[in-house]
Design a protein around this motif. Structure first.
Motif, PDB file in Angstrom:
ATOM      1  N   GLU A   1     102.174  50.574  69.543  1.00 36.49           N
ATOM      2  CA  GLU A   1     102.030  51.313  70.625  1.00 36.49           C
ATOM      3  C   GLU A   1     102.854  52.609  70.661  1.00 36.49           C
ATOM      4  O   GLU A   1     103.590  52.722  71.840  1.00 36.49           O
TER       5      GLU A   1
ATOM      6  N   THR B   1     100.769  57.258  73.754  1.00 37.19           N
ATOM      7  CA  THR B   1     100.586  57.153  75.096  1.00 37.19           C
ATOM      8  C   THR B   1      99.509  58.255  75.332  1.00 37.19           C
ATOM      9  O   THR B   1      99.904  59.284  75.251  1.00 37.19           O
TER      10      THR B   1
ATOM     11  N   PRO C   1      97.544  53.018  75.618  1.00 37.86           N
ATOM     12  CA  PRO C   1      96.934  51.784  75.220  1.00 37.86           C
ATOM     13  C   PRO C   1      96.962  51.018  76.612  1.00 37.86           C
ATOM     14  O   PRO C   1      97.667  51.395  77.588  1.00 37.86           O
TER      15      PRO C   1
ATOM     16  N   GLU D   1      94.964  52.956  70.961  1.00 37.58           N
ATOM     17  CA  GLU D   1      94.879  51.379  70.845  1.00 37.58           C
ATOM     18  C   GLU D   1      95.116  50.982  69.405  1.00 37.58           C
ATOM     19  O   GLU D   1      95.472  49.542  69.440  1.00 37.58           O
TER      20      GLU D   1
ATOM     21  N   ASP E   1      96.264  47.128  78.408  1.00 32.69           N
ATOM     22  CA  ASP E   1      96.259  45.464  78.330  1.00 32.69           C
ATOM     23  C   ASP E   1      94.865  45.021  78.427  1.00 32.69           C
ATOM     24  O   ASP E   1      94.285  45.364  79.490  1.00 32.69           O
TER      25      ASP E   1
ATOM     26  N   CYS F   1      97.353  51.979  67.373  1.00 37.42           N
ATOM     27  CA  CYS F   1      98.855  51.781  66.914  1.00 37.42           C
ATOM     28  C   CYS F   1      99.343  50.371  66.934  1.00 37.42           C
ATOM     29  O   CYS F   1      99.460  49.954  67.943  1.00 37.42           O
TER      30      CYS F   1
END
Length: 74
Positions: free
Chosen positions: A56, A59, A71, A51, A73, A53
């Motif tokens: 992003e 993963t 991550p 989260e 949303d 980074c």
């Protein structure tokens, strides 16, 4: 349950945020980060690393279902 950990080397900018959040799992090598293991037990610090980074590049997926754990949303 286990999580798979992937770092997209083409996206990573080497900010070091993942290493700061989960130093047992991420290492800065040159100008990018690498995961020290391909899987990890679910833990808040692992989620925080993905989260945090800024690009992003990390993963985190559930190894059983393939669902993305981070991550996310918000």
């Amino acid at each position: 349950m286990m999580w798979s950990v992937e770092v997209d080397q083409d996206t990573c900018v080497g900010s070091g945020m993942c290493n700061a959040a989960a130093p047992e799992l991420f290492l800065l090598e040159g100008s990018t980060s690498v995961a020290l293991r391909p899987t990890a037990e679910p833990a808040e610090d692992v989620r925080d690393a993905a989260e945090s980074c800024p690009v992003e590049a990390i993963t985190i997926r559930d190894t059983d279902t393939g669902a993305i754990e981070a991550p996310t949303d918000t």
